[in-house]
Enzyme design. Structure first.
Site, PDB file in Angstrom:
ATOM      1  N   SER A 125       0.845  -1.192   0.000  1.00 38.38           N
ATOM      2  CA  SER A 125       0.000   0.000   0.000  1.00 38.38           C
ATOM      3  C   SER A 125       0.880   1.241   0.000  1.00 38.38           C
ATOM      4  O   SER A 125       2.028   1.192   0.454  1.00 38.38           O
ATOM      5  CB  SER A 125      -0.903   0.018   1.239  1.00 38.38           C
ATOM      6  OG  SER A 125      -1.565   1.269   1.379  1.00 38.38           O
ATOM      7  N   TYR A 138      -1.710  -0.984  10.348  1.00 46.49           N
ATOM      8  CA  TYR A 138      -1.845  -1.222   8.912  1.00 46.49           C
ATOM      9  C   TYR A 138      -0.638  -0.678   8.167  1.00 46.49           C
ATOM     10  O   TYR A 138      -0.044  -1.348   7.314  1.00 46.49           O
ATOM     11  CB  TYR A 138      -3.128  -0.569   8.405  1.00 46.49           C
ATOM     12  CG  TYR A 138      -3.358  -0.716   6.916  1.00 46.49           C
ATOM     13  CD1 TYR A 138      -3.895  -1.884   6.396  1.00 46.49           C
ATOM     14  CD2 TYR A 138      -3.039   0.308   6.038  1.00 46.49           C
ATOM     15  CE1 TYR A 138      -4.108  -2.030   5.035  1.00 46.49           C
ATOM     16  CE2 TYR A 138      -3.249   0.182   4.677  1.00 46.49           C
ATOM     17  CZ  TYR A 138      -3.778  -0.987   4.175  1.00 46.49           C
ATOM     18  OH  TYR A 138      -3.978  -1.128   2.824  1.00 46.49           O
TER      19      TYR A 138
END
Length: 249
Positions: A125, A138
């Site tokens: 990401s 995350y």
């Protein structure tokens, strides 16, 4: 038919990027096993070593080998601050997002070596590049994935197995559904993605296209790389054109 005759596994295949990738890989000639907790060909907890080992073994037993593994499954864990996320939240996010791709490399690579090579892809990401695109656990988990593919590429030296990552920006998936729903409710959907030069969010197929490239022989010399697909968001530090006396064309 860029994947003609190839055998592939895609995790997180029940929706979003994973589902789009399964469909696209099949369109290009691959035999694909889609795995997810629900909504895919097989049920699999992609963060479990035993489950990933079984997924690979079953795929090889049924289809005769393995050429591609797209370790796409992941969870967001919400947007709580580092002071709000507890040990159990950190452990679960890292288990799925980081240990999952590590297990994909561990079990897929030996089978790919038997076939003379292959391609392993992990979903990272833009959150793994710098802060501001996700919660702390995350973000840490995706930064780990970016380094994991570099480690994997080096440890598979001479095997003709490539290990790469994709770093999506804002993509409309189940993970970001709450963001889109909130924007639509407020009538500001057109503002989503406005910080990147493309001035929009992305669609799952746009990440699936990147995965198709990395899975195919067209990416035969791409290895240990994190491919950013974010509309240009991470190409610059955020700034205001008007503050510099400039406007967009």
């Amino acid at each position: 038919m860029r994947l003609n005759g190839k055998i592939a596994i895609v995790t997180g295949a029940g929706s979003g990027i994973g589902k789009a990738s399964v469909e696209l890989f099949r369109e290009h000639g691959a035999t694909v096993v889609g795995a997810d907790l629900k909504g895919a060909d097989v049920e699999c907890d992609a963060g479990s070593e035993a489950a990933v080992a079984k997924l690979v073994a079953d795929t090889v037993a049924e289809h005769g080998g393995l050429d591609i593994f797209f370790a796409n499954a992941g969870i967001s864990g919400g947007l709580e601050s580092i002071f709000e996320q507890d040990e159990s939240a950190w452990a679960e996010i890292l288990r799925v997002n980081t240990i999952g791709p590590a297990m994909a490399i561990k079990y897929a690579a030996p089978e790919m070596k038997k076939r003379g090579g292959g391609s392993i892809i992990a979903t990272a990401s833009v959150a793994g590049l710098r802060s501001g695109a996700g919660g702390p656990a995350y973000t840490a988990s995706k930064a780990a994935v970016i380094n994991l593919v570099k480690i994997g590429a080096q440890q598979l030296t001479g095997s003709n197995i490539r290990v790469n990552a994709i770093c999506p920006g804002l993509i409309e998936t189940g993970m970001t559904e709450f963001v889109y729903e909130r924007a639509r409710a407020k009538g500001v959907e057109d503002k989503l993605g406005h910080l990147n030069p493309m001035k929009r969010g992305g669609q799952p197929i746009e990440i699936a296209n990147a995965a198709l490239f990395l899975a195919s022989d067209e990416a035969s010399y791409v290895n240990g790389h994190a491919l950013v697909v974010d509309g240009g968001l991470s190409a610059s530090h955020p700034f205001n054109l008007q503050a510099y006396g400039r406007t967009a064309i």
